[in-house]
Scaffold this motif. Structure first.
Motif, mmCIF file in Angstrom:
data_model
loop_
_atom_site.group_PDB
_atom_site.id
_atom_site.type_symbol
_atom_site.label_atom_id
_atom_site.label_comp_id
_atom_site.label_asym_id
_atom_site.label_seq_id
_atom_site.Cartn_x
_atom_site.Cartn_y
_atom_site.Cartn_z
ATOM 1 N N LEU A 6 1.321 -1.603 -0.267
ATOM 2 C CA LEU A 6 0.532 0.100 -0.198
ATOM 3 C C LEU A 6 0.607 1.001 0.351
ATOM 4 O O LEU A 6 1.087 2.290 -0.694
ATOM 5 N N GLY A 7 1.900 1.971 1.102
ATOM 6 C CA GLY A 7 2.434 2.449 0.810
ATOM 7 C C GLY A 7 3.343 2.472 -0.408
ATOM 8 O O GLY A 7 3.598 3.531 -1.265
ATOM 9 N N SER A 8 4.106 1.880 -1.197
ATOM 10 C CA SER A 8 4.599 1.620 -2.567
ATOM 11 C C SER A 8 3.492 2.216 -3.640
ATOM 12 O O SER A 8 3.895 3.267 -4.235
ATOM 13 N N ALA A 9 2.194 1.469 -3.662
ATOM 14 C CA ALA A 9 1.311 1.860 -4.507
ATOM 15 C C ALA A 9 1.198 3.200 -4.515
ATOM 16 O O ALA A 9 0.893 3.968 -5.685
ATOM 17 N N LEU A 10 1.041 4.260 -2.895
ATOM 18 C CA LEU A 10 0.512 5.511 -3.172
ATOM 19 C C LEU A 10 0.877 6.572 -3.173
ATOM 20 O O LEU A 10 1.112 7.385 -4.192
ATOM 21 N N ARG A 11 2.571 6.178 -3.100
ATOM 22 C CA ARG A 11 3.850 6.765 -3.152
ATOM 23 C C ARG A 11 3.621 7.050 -5.038
ATOM 24 O O ARG A 11 4.469 7.997 -5.904
ATOM 25 N N GLY A 12 3.535 5.238 -6.101
ATOM 26 C CA GLY A 12 3.630 5.704 -7.507
ATOM 27 C C GLY A 12 2.149 6.111 -7.708
ATOM 28 O O GLY A 12 2.332 6.607 -8.492
ATOM 29 N N THR A 13 1.297 5.860 -6.778
ATOM 30 C CA THR A 13 -0.292 6.334 -7.584
ATOM 31 C C THR A 13 0.417 8.730 -7.853
ATOM 32 O O THR A 13 -0.048 9.699 -8.178
ATOM 33 N N PHE A 14 0.756 8.847 -6.488
ATOM 34 C CA PHE A 14 0.852 10.589 -6.604
ATOM 35 C C PHE A 14 2.025 10.608 -7.337
ATOM 36 O O PHE A 14 1.736 11.886 -8.346
ATOM 37 N N LEU A 15 3.781 10.184 -7.971
ATOM 38 C CA LEU A 15 4.019 10.494 -8.809
ATOM 39 C C LEU A 15 3.471 10.053 -10.288
ATOM 40 O O LEU A 15 3.718 10.780 -10.849
ATOM 41 N N GLN A 68 3.453 9.014 9.198
ATOM 42 C CA GLN A 68 4.017 9.104 10.623
ATOM 43 C C GLN A 68 2.927 8.493 11.456
ATOM 44 O O GLN A 68 3.473 7.681 12.587
ATOM 45 N N PHE A 69 1.766 8.255 10.319
ATOM 46 C CA PHE A 69 0.638 7.976 11.955
ATOM 47 C C PHE A 69 0.040 6.771 11.622
ATOM 48 O O PHE A 69 -1.511 6.550 11.940
ATOM 49 N N VAL A 70 0.223 6.018 10.424
ATOM 50 C CA VAL A 70 -0.258 4.750 10.320
ATOM 51 C C VAL A 70 0.327 4.092 11.914
ATOM 52 O O VAL A 70 1.377 4.429 11.914
ATOM 53 N N PRO A 71 -0.835 2.897 12.053
ATOM 54 C CA PRO A 71 0.058 1.694 13.317
ATOM 55 C C PRO A 71 1.106 2.209 13.556
ATOM 56 O O PRO A 71 1.675 1.710 14.613
ATOM 57 N N THR A 72 1.535 1.437 12.594
ATOM 58 C CA THR A 72 3.324 0.784 13.031
ATOM 59 C C THR A 72 4.243 2.253 12.348
ATOM 60 O O THR A 72 5.516 2.067 12.708
ATOM 61 N N GLY A 73 3.608 3.317 12.395
ATOM 62 C CA GLY A 73 4.395 5.056 12.014
ATOM 63 C C GLY A 73 4.857 4.698 13.621
ATOM 64 O O GLY A 73 4.538 4.805 14.565
ATOM 65 N N PRO A 74 6.040 5.961 13.668
ATOM 66 C CA PRO A 74 6.528 6.746 13.927
ATOM 67 C C PRO A 74 5.633 7.381 15.708
ATOM 68 O O PRO A 74 6.084 7.951 16.500
ATOM 69 N N HIS A 75 4.694 7.957 14.694
ATOM 70 C CA HIS A 75 3.600 9.453 15.191
ATOM 71 C C HIS A 75 5.289 10.564 15.693
ATOM 72 O O HIS A 75 4.323 11.001 16.758
ATOM 73 N N HIS A 91 10.106 5.008 7.388
ATOM 74 C CA HIS A 91 8.760 6.137 7.583
ATOM 75 C C HIS A 91 9.328 7.950 7.608
ATOM 76 O O HIS A 91 8.823 8.128 6.552
ATOM 77 N N TRP A 92 10.788 7.241 8.046
ATOM 78 C CA TRP A 92 10.450 9.002 8.534
ATOM 79 C C TRP A 92 11.404 9.204 6.932
ATOM 80 O O TRP A 92 11.651 10.008 5.986
ATOM 81 N N HIS A 93 12.331 7.760 6.592
ATOM 82 C CA HIS A 93 12.934 8.657 4.634
ATOM 83 C C HIS A 93 11.863 8.650 4.267
ATOM 84 O O HIS A 93 12.408 9.992 2.816
ATOM 85 N N TYR A 94 10.647 7.806 3.786
ATOM 86 C CA TYR A 94 9.632 8.241 2.713
ATOM 87 C C TYR A 94 8.598 9.668 3.595
ATOM 88 O O TYR A 94 8.683 10.938 2.674
ATOM 89 N N SER A 95 9.098 9.790 4.549
ATOM 90 C CA SER A 95 8.547 11.055 5.013
ATOM 91 C C SER A 95 9.345 12.121 4.367
ATOM 92 O O SER A 95 8.514 13.616 4.200
ATOM 93 N N THR A 96 10.612 12.700 4.689
ATOM 94 C CA THR A 96 11.333 13.408 3.913
ATOM 95 C C THR A 96 11.266 13.584 2.723
ATOM 96 O O THR A 96 11.116 15.026 2.232
#
Length: 286
Positions: A6-15, A68-75, A91-96
């Motif tokens: 889902l994370g990879s698909a979200l980034r792919g959809t954005f671009l 940041q705020f997915v259940p497994t994220g660093p919040h 998660h910080w990697h992709y947030s940056t």
């Protein structure tokens, strides 16, 4: 680098969304300017630039919040004093990465504000965002995941190609060849991120592809080339559709000037002041 589908698909959809939008917008603008060499950017075109920047900033901000705020994220917690370790650096990697696209969207908006920012600063910020994205992928620790490293190395090729085009556009503004190549790089990035999601974390569950099978490396390199061929086909199809739209507008409006922005035909004011389109008054017949 652990990857969720889902994370990879979200980034792919954005671009991919950015690439698809540009694949329609740039050919339309080029055809309009080619048909009228003296045309100047209209207020509608400038509003479109602001809208594009706002949408880019919105989706980048949404990406940061999701990471940041997915259940497994660093919040928003970077370091844990209890475990004395970094918190969810992926998660910080992709947030940056999203952060710099957010800044790019803000600069897009500010470039058409009363601040009068230097021309080309928006393209420079886009180039910086792409460079940051490429650096994050190139210098991440992939450990023994050789297939992960190969997939993201191929992605970095598309990223740095887009960054080079955006940087050249700082000096060669509104250059259709550079814009087309940059658009193709975004389409390639988007579709390849979807491919990465299917390879490393299939949506139907189960393990990803075998990291030790070297035939996977050969196939995925070839597959990357197919993805770029698909991006070029999308560009060609949208350019052909733009040409058809341009010709149909010219047939419909005749000698009335037509501006093509966002695929819509907008009637512009008559350039001449002789009132050729207005009926003659009875007093002029005398």
């Amino acid at each position: 680098m652990p990857t969720s589908f889902l994370g990879s698909a979200l980034r792919g959809t954005f671009l991919s969304t950015l690439g698809l939008w540009w694949s329609v917008r740039y050919p339309l603008r080029y055809l309009r300017r080619n048909s009228d060499a003296q045309s100047q950017p209209s207020c509608g075109a400038q509003r479109l630039e602001v809208l594009e920047g706002a949408v880019k900033a919105f989706f980048a901000l949404a990406g940061i919040l999701v990471e940041q705020f997915v259940p497994t994220g660093p919040h928003l917690q970077l370091y844990s004093h209890k475990t004395h370790s970094w918190m969810e650096l992926t998660h910080w990697h992709y947030s940056t990465m999203y952060l710099f696209f957010l800044l790019s969207g803000i600069v897009d908006i500010a470039s058409h504000s009363p601040l009068k920012l230097p021309l080309g600063l928006d393209r420079l910020m886009l180039a910086v965002a792409l460079l940051i994205e490429g650096l994050l992928f190139c210098f991440h620790d992939y450990s023994d995941a050789a297939l992960d490293h190969h997939l993201y190395s191929l992605l970095a090729v598309a990223i740095f190609a887009g960054a080079l085009c955006a940087f050249l556009e700082v000096f060669l503004r509104d250059h259709i060849i550079l814009e087309t190549f940059r658009t193709s790089s975004f389409l390639l990035q988007g579709s390849w991120l979807w491919q990465i999601g299917f390879v490393l974390s299939p949506p139907w569950g189960g393990p990803g592809w075998d990291q030790t099978d070297h035939s996977n490396f050969t196939f995925l390199t070839m597959c990357f080339c197919w993805h770029y061929a698909g991006a070029l086909l999308v560009l060609a199809a949208n350019s052909a559709a733009s040409r058809c739209c341009n010709e149909s507008c010219q047939l419909k409006f005749g000698d009335i000037d037509v501006e093509l922005d966002c695929g819509m035909c907008i009637r512009r004011g008559n350039k001449s002041s002789d009132g050729a389109l207005l009926p003659e008054s009875p007093s002029e017949d005398k």
